[in-house]
Motif scaffolding. Structure first.
Motif, mmCIF file in Angstrom:
data_model
loop_
_atom_site.group_PDB
_atom_site.id
_atom_site.type_symbol
_atom_site.label_atom_id
_atom_site.label_comp_id
_atom_site.label_asym_id
_atom_site.label_seq_id
_atom_site.Cartn_x
_atom_site.Cartn_y
_atom_site.Cartn_z
ATOM 1 N N ALA A 427 35.130 -9.584 57.990
ATOM 2 C CA ALA A 427 34.228 -10.547 57.349
ATOM 3 C C ALA A 427 34.909 -11.192 56.150
ATOM 4 O O ALA A 427 34.791 -12.400 55.919
ATOM 5 N N TYR A 428 35.621 -10.380 55.381
ATOM 6 C CA TYR A 428 36.341 -10.889 54.200
ATOM 7 C C TYR A 428 37.331 -11.981 54.607
ATOM 8 O O TYR A 428 37.366 -13.066 54.004
ATOM 9 N N ASP A 429 38.160 -11.704 55.609
ATOM 10 C CA ASP A 429 39.157 -12.683 56.059
ATOM 11 C C ASP A 429 38.485 -13.974 56.506
ATOM 12 O O ASP A 429 38.939 -15.086 56.165
ATOM 13 N N GLU A 430 37.418 -13.850 57.258
ATOM 14 C CA GLU A 430 36.706 -15.030 57.773
ATOM 15 C C GLU A 430 36.116 -15.858 56.633
ATOM 16 O O GLU A 430 36.251 -17.086 56.603
ATOM 17 N N ILE A 431 35.478 -15.188 55.696
ATOM 18 C CA ILE A 431 34.807 -15.894 54.599
ATOM 19 C C ILE A 431 35.809 -16.577 53.680
ATOM 20 O O ILE A 431 35.637 -17.749 53.311
ATOM 21 N N VAL A 432 36.856 -15.874 53.287
ATOM 22 C CA VAL A 432 37.846 -16.466 52.370
ATOM 23 C C VAL A 432 38.534 -17.661 53.023
ATOM 24 O O VAL A 432 38.762 -18.695 52.369
ATOM 25 N N ASN A 433 38.853 -17.575 54.311
ATOM 26 C CA ASN A 433 39.431 -18.728 55.021
ATOM 27 C C ASN A 433 38.475 -19.905 55.020
ATOM 28 O O ASN A 433 38.875 -21.061 54.790
ATOM 29 N N ASP A 434 37.190 -19.619 55.257
ATOM 30 C CA ASP A 434 36.184 -20.688 55.264
ATOM 31 C C ASP A 434 36.026 -21.315 53.884
ATOM 32 O O ASP A 434 35.880 -22.545 53.753
ATOM 33 N N LEU A 435 36.051 -20.487 52.844
ATOM 34 C CA LEU A 435 35.908 -21.011 51.480
ATOM 35 C C LEU A 435 37.087 -21.906 51.109
ATOM 36 O O LEU A 435 36.904 -22.977 50.508
ATOM 37 N N ASN A 436 38.280 -21.486 51.467
ATOM 38 C CA ASN A 436 39.451 -22.320 51.183
ATOM 39 C C ASN A 436 39.371 -23.649 51.922
ATOM 40 O O ASN A 436 39.690 -24.705 51.360
ATOM 41 N N SER A 437 38.935 -23.610 53.178
ATOM 42 C CA SER A 437 38.799 -24.844 53.966
ATOM 43 C C SER A 437 37.714 -25.741 53.378
ATOM 44 O O SER A 437 37.888 -26.962 53.265
ATOM 45 N N THR A 438 36.585 -25.129 53.001
ATOM 46 C CA THR A 438 35.481 -25.903 52.428
ATOM 47 C C THR A 438 35.905 -26.581 51.139
ATOM 48 O O THR A 438 35.585 -27.753 50.900
ATOM 49 N N ASN A 439 36.624 -25.864 50.303
ATOM 50 C CA ASN A 439 37.085 -26.447 49.036
ATOM 51 C C ASN A 439 38.026 -27.622 49.291
ATOM 52 O O ASN A 439 37.871 -28.695 48.705
ATOM 53 N N LYS A 440 38.990 -27.429 50.182
ATOM 54 C CA LYS A 440 39.959 -28.478 50.459
ATOM 55 C C LYS A 440 39.289 -29.720 51.042
ATOM 56 O O LYS A 440 39.518 -30.843 50.593
ATOM 57 N N GLU A 441 38.413 -29.485 52.027
ATOM 58 C CA GLU A 441 37.728 -30.617 52.666
ATOM 59 C C GLU A 441 36.796 -31.310 51.688
ATOM 60 O O GLU A 441 36.685 -32.549 51.677
ATOM 61 N N GLY A 442 36.102 -30.517 50.846
ATOM 62 C CA GLY A 442 35.167 -31.107 49.885
ATOM 63 C C GLY A 442 35.867 -31.959 48.856
ATOM 64 O O GLY A 442 35.420 -33.071 48.536
#
Length: 459
Positions: A427-442
């Motif tokens: 879950a940690y790996d999935e969430i941190v990857n998603d957060l990094n992607s969300t930040n970059k895209e945002g």
């Protein structure tokens, strides 16, 4: 003739002895069968009492997915070290009535036992959606892509709704929760831009927690400082005039806040509310309904909620209040964490102060701030994971010392704990990857929007 009689007599005795032995063997066999049946019945009752005991009913499921980890209910001893003064005794008392595991536990029995242990030890892992909302809040006023409530207006109004119910008298780090909240609030408002309108509303500060005082306490909500510019002496006097005392009328407080805010239409006002509470509504109101009506009104405030050392039931309600206005919910356990939440609002308000001169925020700085947030989120997640695992092992040790489990049982239950750890790591790996992607895209999307809006190259 006499010899024949004697022979006949001894033959008769042998015959009787054989019959007697057969009868004795038969009785012994029957007795053994009865004893075996009795033992089977005892085993059956013991097994039934283990799996059907009230202790094991209604327990949360063990998380098997990322969503399950994020949504897991914090345990009774979340964030506490079992082997420390005061806590050890409480846990021992907690587990003393749990039935011992049988010599050869079934899968069902192991599962029930581990669910019980997990329900005591589980930590509260932060929902990544809450972090994304904090980013959105931090980017307040930055773009027309945002909801209108996230765009800066000429006026800024901030209300703090403070819980002064009796439970706020609980001591944390040598001070009551009320004292810590007052200190954090005072530091927050004292550092705001001078043009911000400030309101302080309090509830639970009258009456007592007794049933006889419920009506009085539930109806006593007071705006002790009313939408004025900050004046140190006046605000301090307002803040210091109440102490933790009575009940928790959250719904009524939001209702009265709504009435006070009606004159501040969102077309010309940015409206922000901070609700600080350590418990659930206790005055029979419906705070979620009121919060939704408030959020959908012409005021359209952002309602951020801070849960101060709350249990799982209160957390669910308070988070629902924040979600009703797309606000931020945060659980805090001490003054430092409480101050951090107010600091985020302070940064936004300081940016509002310079907004009239420059409508753009420093996106590169925001990107770095978001990455720092991800780093803090990661560190907190890993700490909670290890802390939870340690607490499970500590509880297992106490169970073994009380004779509830043996070493083999402990090893099997530790294996199940390791299985959950793997789920949490995934879950940690999935969430941190998603957060990094969300930040970059945002950030990239925001740059593009600003570039189009202002016909200006933003690097």
């Amino acid at each position: 003739m006499r010899n024949q009689a004697i022979l006949l007599f001894f033959t008769f005795l042998l015959f009787l002895g054989g019959c007697s032995e057969k009868e004795s063997n038969s009785e012994t066999k029957q007795k053994n069968i009865q004893e075996e049946k009795a033992e089977e019945q005892v085993d059956k009752v013991e097994n039934e009492s283990l799996t059907e005991s009230d202790i094991f009913k209604g327990l949360p499921e063990i998380p098997m997915t990322t969503l399950g980890v994020v949504d897991q209910v914090p345990g009774k001893y979340a964030n506490q070290t079992v082997f420390q003064d005061g806590v050890t005794e409480k846990v021992k008392e907690e587990i003393k009535d749990i039935p011992p595991l049988p010599e050869n536990p079934t899968e069902q029995e192991y599962k029930a036992y581990f669910k019980y242990i997990y329900s005591l030890a589980a930590n509260d892992f932060q929902d990544p959606d809450d972090l994304v909302k904090k980013w959105e809040f931090s980017m307040f006023g930055s773009s027309d892509l945002n909801d209108p409530k996230y765009q800066f207006k000429d006026n800024y109004n901030v209300e703090i709704i403070l819980d002064s119910s009796g439970s706020m008298g609980a001591v944390v780090d040598g001070k009551t929760q009320m004292q810590l909240a007052k200190e954090a609030i005072n530091e927050f408002v004292g550092s705001l831009p001078e043009d911000v309108n400030i309101s302080l509303r309090v509830y639970g500060h009258k009456g007592t927690g007794d049933e006889s005082d419920k009506q009085k306490s539930c109806s006593s909500i007071e705006q002790v400082y009313g939408f004025e510019k900050y004046k140190s002496a006046a605000f301090n006097a307002a803040l210091e005039q109440f102490q933790p005392s009575g009940w928790t009328p959250i719904a009524k407080s939001l209702e009265e806040s709504f009435e006070s805010f009606k004159k501040y239409d969102q077309k010309t006002n940015s409206n922000l509310i901070y609700l600080v509470s350590d418990g659930i509504e206790t005055c029979n109101g419906d705070p979620l309904k009121i919060a939704e009506e408030f959020a959908d009104s012409n005021v359209s405030p952002i309602i951020n909620v801070i849960g101060f050392n709350v249990d799982s039931q209160a957390q669910k309600q308070l988070k629902g209040i924040a979600n009703s206005s797309n606000g931020i919910y945060t659980t805090v356990g001490n003054k430092e964490q409480l101050t951090n939440e107010f600091d985020r609002a302070q940064e936004v308000l300081l940016r509002w102060e310079s907004w009239k001169e420059n409508a753009l925020i420093d996106l590169e700085s925001q990107d770095l701030d978001n990455k720092l947030d991800i780093s803090v989120y990661s560190n907190d997640w890993n700490f909670l994971k290890e802390d939870q695992s340690l607490r499970i092992n500590e509880i297992l040790t106490l169970l073994r010392e009380q004779g509830k489990i043996n070493f083999d049982n402990e090893e099997e239950l530790q294996r199940r704990s390791s299985d959950v750890m793997e789920v949490i790591n995934k879950a940690y790996d999935e969430i941190v990857n998603d957060l990094n992607s969300t930040n970059k895209e945002g950030i990239e999307s925001l740059k593009e929007s600003i570039n189009q809006k202002y016909n200006k190259q933003v690097e």
